[in-house]
Enzyme design. Structure first.
Site, PDB file in Angstrom:
ATOM      1  N   LYS A 129       0.867  -1.188   0.000  1.00 27.26           N
ATOM      2  CA  LYS A 129       0.000   0.000   0.000  1.00 27.26           C
ATOM      3  C   LYS A 129       0.898   1.230   0.000  1.00 27.26           C
ATOM      4  O   LYS A 129       2.070   1.167   0.390  1.00 27.26           O
ATOM      5  CB  LYS A 129      -0.897   0.017   1.232  1.00 27.26           C
ATOM      6  CG  LYS A 129      -2.191   0.791   1.044  1.00 27.26           C
ATOM      7  CD  LYS A 129      -3.203   0.027   0.218  1.00 27.26           C
ATOM      8  CE  LYS A 129      -4.514   0.798   0.099  1.00 27.26           C
ATOM      9  NZ  LYS A 129      -5.541   0.024  -0.612  1.00 27.26           N
ATOM     10  N   ASP A 169      -6.789   4.408  -4.954  1.00 26.91           N
ATOM     11  CA  ASP A 169      -7.500   4.277  -3.687  1.00 26.91           C
ATOM     12  C   ASP A 169      -8.176   5.624  -3.465  1.00 26.91           C
ATOM     13  O   ASP A 169      -8.391   6.382  -4.420  1.00 26.91           O
ATOM     14  CB  ASP A 169      -6.522   3.902  -2.557  1.00 26.91           C
ATOM     15  CG  ASP A 169      -7.223   3.444  -1.280  1.00 26.91           C
ATOM     16  OD1 ASP A 169      -7.684   2.291  -1.248  1.00 26.91           O
ATOM     17  OD2 ASP A 169      -7.328   4.233  -0.324  1.00 26.91           O
TER      18      ASP A 169
END
Length: 449
Positions: A129, A169
């Protein structure tokens, strides 16, 4: 050898001691540790290899500065991150988040969750991430472009189509991915598979935009099928009004449910007549306006400012929290249960606190954790990687069919694992153990690297 429960508590305490200030990461650790003991009792060899101690440490953390120039000619600086947490199953895979709340704790929690989410898809991808505390809201396209170019100038050193494949995201959509991809190409070469969530014109995948929302609904569809139920005539609460929420609402409506709420950071809408999806898309995807505009154009809607949608006392069958982490605490969970909710399916990452999740499970609610229910986005990202590798483009119908199959497999894996450990209603336990088992075996086979 130390007993399993003592071992789990020792690792948990060690992570808390080392990362005491990283509350979101510790929450993800505690949720995972609270379910893994039964599996380790069946596999004591993983205790002997100290697998929990190894898997809770990221393989690599990259932090860097991102200088950029605003439209007034002033120089600004933000922090950039990439957490490469686990590559046992394949290249690191996980989104980039641009939001003022981004910090090391949030990205570590997201990357840790991503390990098991990606494992559950059955596709060859590891967990990672990244992102920045940059806020795209209120910025011009030119400012966002300059920021993305500066961000990628550093990130390019750490990613690649067979190494680490970021996606979007919160705050990172097709526009941002396009700017990031363009800068990567200028600095290195044209690698179609280095980013996913790309615009269709340069090898993005049909169905990727809808995938996370659709996938969450497909997960529940298969759960309901086990009980000879479906969505027809059901009333649903959804939080959020971004990509995940919009396409959750779209698929719910297609399958016969009535969605009566959505929200943004300023407040929420209750529309007892059912959310007008075309209007919501116009406001959020085209005009990028606040939800107050929805109320102005929809007489049946009521707007409540500066409050959480989960504070609304509404009789509903299902809830799909699709905004951000920790939006449902214990008090809000109790309200949902009192109002008759039967299924809580997480479109966002960890939108329920641990206390709320446990309350749902203890009270017979089908709690579908984000690492399982919202895995559709990363699943189609991996399908985009496959298409890029083959230099092929699949039809939207083909991608959607594969997504439905993947979500069915994820549901069955969670269900069957929970049943195996005599906790058939505990899909959180099922998701954690099923996701961990595959990663653990791969790590052992590779020499615990």
């Amino acid at each position: 050898m130390v007993d399993v429960l003592t071992y789990v508590k020792q690792i948990q305490a060690s992570v808390h001691e080392k990362d005491s200030h990283q509350q979101e990461f510790l929450q993800a650790i505690d949720e995972f540790m609270g379910t893994i003991t039964p599996f380790l009792e069946e596999h004591p060899e993983y205790v002997a290899h100290n697998l929990l101690g190894i898997i809770t440490e990221p393989e690599r953390i990259v932090q860097f500065r991102v200088p950029w120039q605003d439209d007034a000619g002033n120089w600004q600086v933000n922090r950039g991150y990439r957490i490469q947490f686990n590559s046992a199953l394949g290249p690191y895979k996980g989104g980039l988040r641009f939001h003022p709340s981004v910090n090391l704790s949030i990205l570590k929690f997201l990357a840790f969750e991503q390990i098991f989410k990606n494992s559950l898809t059955g596709l060859p991808i590891g967990g990672g991430k990244g992102g920045s505390d940059f806020d795209p809201k209120g910025k011009s396209d030119a400012e966002i472009m300059r920021f993305c170019q500066s961000f990628m100038t550093e990130l390019v050193k750490h990613i690649g189509p067979d190494t680490d494949v970021p996606a979007g995201d919160i705050g990172v959509g097709g526009r941002e991915i396009g700017y990031l991809f363009g800068q990567y190409k200028r600095l290195k070469q044209y690698d179609a598979g280095v980013l996913t969530g790309k615009p269709l014109i340069f090898w993005g995948s049909l169905g990727r935009t809808e995938a996370t929302g659709y996938g969450a609904v497909y997960f529940v569809k298969h759960l309901l099928a086990d009980e000879n139920e479906d969505f027809k005539g059901k009333t649903v609460m959804v939080s959020g009004s971004g990509n995940v929420a919009i396409y959750t609402i779209e698929k719910l409506q297609q399958l016969g449910a009535k969605v009566i709420t959505c929200s943004d950071s300023s407040g929420y809408i209750i529309d007892e007549a059912g959310i007008d999806l075309a209007l919501l898309k116009e406001i959020k995807e085209v005009k990028r306006e606040r939800l107050t505009s929805y109320q102005e154009k929809r007489p049946s809607a009521k707007y409540i400012a500066n409050d959480s949608v989960w504070n609304a006392s509404l009789k509903v069958d299902f809830a799909f929290p699709s905004a951000t982490q920790n939006e449902i605490d214990l008090e809000k969970a109790k309200r949902l249960v009192t109002n008759g909710v039967k299924v809580v399916a997480e479109g966002a990452n960890m939108p329920s606190t641990l206390e709320a999740a446990n309350y749902f499970i203890e009270n017979g609610v089908h709690y579908c954790p984000g690492k399982a229910a919202n895995a559709g986005g990363v699943a189609v990202s991996a399908l985009e990687m496959s298409q890029n590798s083959q230099r092929l483009t699949w039809s939207k119908e083909e991608v959607d069919q594969k997504l439905d199959e993947i979500m069915h497999n994820i549901y069955r894996s969670c269900r069957d694992t929970a049943t195996h450990f005599n906790q058939p209603n505990n899909l959180l336990l099922g998701a954690n153990i099923a996701g961990f088992a595959k990663v653990a075996q791969a790590m052992i086979s590779q020499g615990l690297v």
